[in-house]
Scaffold this active site. Structure first.
Site, PDB file in Angstrom:
ATOM      1  N   SER A 171       0.827  -1.202   0.000  1.00 55.05           N
ATOM      2  CA  SER A 171       0.000   0.000   0.000  1.00 55.05           C
ATOM      3  C   SER A 171       0.873   1.269   0.000  1.00 55.05           C
ATOM      4  O   SER A 171       1.849   1.334  -0.746  1.00 55.05           O
ATOM      5  CB  SER A 171      -0.966  -0.055   1.187  1.00 55.05           C
ATOM      6  OG  SER A 171      -1.922   0.964   1.128  1.00 55.05           O
ATOM      7  N   ASP A 225      -8.023  -3.612  -7.403  1.00 54.61           N
ATOM      8  CA  ASP A 225      -7.541  -2.778  -6.283  1.00 54.61           C
ATOM      9  C   ASP A 225      -7.475  -1.303  -6.714  1.00 54.61           C
ATOM     10  O   ASP A 225      -6.778  -0.972  -7.670  1.00 54.61           O
ATOM     11  CB  ASP A 225      -6.149  -3.296  -5.883  1.00 54.61           C
ATOM     12  CG  ASP A 225      -5.564  -2.545  -4.692  1.00 54.61           C
ATOM     13  OD1 ASP A 225      -6.154  -1.535  -4.260  1.00 54.61           O
ATOM     14  OD2 ASP A 225      -4.508  -2.993  -4.204  1.00 54.61           O
ATOM     15  N   ASP A 265       4.891   1.528 -18.739  1.00 55.04           N
ATOM     16  CA  ASP A 265       4.517   2.366 -17.584  1.00 55.04           C
ATOM     17  C   ASP A 265       3.010   2.592 -17.513  1.00 55.04           C
ATOM     18  O   ASP A 265       2.480   2.993 -16.476  1.00 55.04           O
ATOM     19  CB  ASP A 265       5.326   3.670 -17.539  1.00 55.04           C
ATOM     20  CG  ASP A 265       5.167   4.527 -18.780  1.00 55.04           C
ATOM     21  OD1 ASP A 265       4.319   4.211 -19.639  1.00 55.04           O
ATOM     22  OD2 ASP A 265       5.894   5.528 -18.887  1.00 55.04           O
ATOM     23  N   HIS A 285      -7.506  -4.899  -2.212  1.00 54.13           N
ATOM     24  CA  HIS A 285      -6.315  -4.229  -1.699  1.00 54.13           C
ATOM     25  C   HIS A 285      -5.657  -5.011  -0.560  1.00 54.13           C
ATOM     26  O   HIS A 285      -4.454  -4.893  -0.334  1.00 54.13           O
ATOM     27  CB  HIS A 285      -6.694  -2.826  -1.213  1.00 54.13           C
ATOM     28  CG  HIS A 285      -5.516  -1.987  -0.822  1.00 54.13           C
ATOM     29  ND1 HIS A 285      -4.501  -1.670  -1.696  1.00 54.13           N
ATOM     30  CD2 HIS A 285      -5.171  -1.413   0.363  1.00 54.13           C
ATOM     31  CE1 HIS A 285      -3.596  -0.936  -1.076  1.00 54.13           C
ATOM     32  NE2 HIS A 285      -3.975  -0.762   0.171  1.00 54.13           N
TER      33      HIS A 285
END
Ligand SMILES: *[C@@H]1O[C@H](CO)[C@@H](O)[C@H](O)[C@H]1NC(C)=O
Ligand SMILES: *[C@@H]1O[C@H](CO)[C@@H](O)[C@H](O)[C@H]1NC(C)=O
Ligand SMILES: *[C@@H]1O[C@H](CO)[C@@H](O)[C@H](O)[C@H]1NC(C)=O
Length: 305
Positions: A171, A225, A265, A285
């Site tokens: 996180s 997430d 990216d 998450h």
């Protein structure tokens, strides 16, 4: 400068370089998988109060039962930087003699939801490379602890010259870990490995490219997430490549075939392509090979950033 998150969510401009992932897709081996499942246990351990409120010499353990391999390895804390700074940059340096590793671990903030709803995400120049811009909060978090940590790392490394340096976080801890690894590689630890679970984006394309080129980056995302979708592409932020995209559902044992390795990216074949960040849907998450923040139980501090 402040942005309205909702306005930006409806914007469609996309910056960065999209790469067709299938051209470069790689497989994850079972050895890789074992590494992924091992290092996340340090991130998990950093959420457990007994570890982050401990002194040097403390043997890592997790009351939530989510770091059994680390407990077995007998990893101990060499240096602790919890509860020392205004920005709540917390974590520890652990020594793992079983796996010959020095593990710099950053704890995720307890207030990730506050962080998201208060989203501003201004840039700052981290002075790492030409044209590179990093998210101010993440970079400030690292800068605040950089000197004592580098000093402690240097002396720990001097005691264990044959150990590898591994930088870990989940996180917001993963975002700080990413910038820390990028910086430390230029400060005497060139082959530091990064295991970043559920990391937000940390900078602009120049910075992401610079970190990607340093190699030894393992950045994980899980299904939809919302956290790795922030800060938004429309704000100019992109990710370090590659992405190890975990496709299996919450609470399921992750197998090697459940992970897709995606380059670029910006890559819409992974987490980025699962839609706008839903700030109410956080279940993915928590699950990164295991309940990564399982020690964030009741009674633990809830600091506001
Ligand atoms: C953190 O520091 C504050 C103030 O110094 C103290 O009151 C608190 O007990 C500390 N928390 C932990 C978990 O050590
Ligand atoms: C740590 O070691 C590196 C490489 O030897 C050196 O460049 C750096 O100045 C040292 N940092 C500290 C704070 O001791
Ligand atoms: C996963 O496990 C957690 C904790 O045991 C539980 O709260 C959650 O409902 C489970 N989710 C699913 C999708 O089974």
């Amino acid at each position: 400068m402040r942005f309205s998150l909702l306005a930006l969510l409806s914007a469609t401009t996309v910056l960065g370089t999209a790469v067709p992932s299938h051209l470069q897709s790689r497989d994850v081996s079972n050895d890789d998988l074992n590494q992924f499942k091992y290092w996340v246990e340090f991130a998990a351990a950093s959420y457990c109060h007994d570890n982050y409120a401990s002194k040097a010499g403390h043997k890592l353990s997790c009351w939530a039962g989510n770091c059994p391999q680390v407990e077995k390895a007998g990893a101990t804390i060499a240096y602790d930087f919890s509860n020392t700074t205004a920005t709540d940059t917390s974590g520890f340096i652990a020594v793992d003699t079983t796996n010959k590793a020095i593990v710099l671990t950053f704890r995720g903030s307890y207030s990730v939801r506050n962080w998201i709803s208060d989203a501003a995400f201004p840039y700052t120049d981290p002075d790492l490379c030409t044209g590179c811009q990093a998210e101010l909060g993440f970079w400030s978090s690292w800068k605040l602890v950089r000197d004592p940590i580098t000093k402690a790392l240097n002396s720990t490394a001097a005691q264990h010259p044959d150990y590898e340096l591994v930088v870990v976080g989940h996180s917001l801890g993963a975002a700080v870990a990413t910038l820390a690894a990028a910086d430390l590689r230029g400060r005497g630890h060139p082959s530091a490995k990064l295991y970043a679970y559920a990391s937000p984006r940390v900078g602009n394309p120049a910075l992401a490219k610079y970190i990607t080129a340093q190699k030894n980056n393992f950045r994980f995302s899980h299904t939809n997430d919302p956290v790795p979708k922030l800060p938004l592409l429309t704000m100019g932020y992109v990710h370090v490549s590659p992405e190890y995209y975990i496709k299996s559902p919450n609470n399921a044992t992750v197998r090697a075939g459940d992970i897709e390795v995606l380059e670029g990216d910006v890559n819409f074949d992974g987490n980025t392509g699962t839609g706008v960040p839903e700030l109410t849907a956080f279940s993915a998450h928590h699950w990164y090979f295991e309940e990564a923040d399982g020690c964030k139980g009741s009674g633990l501090p809830f600091k506001r950033v």
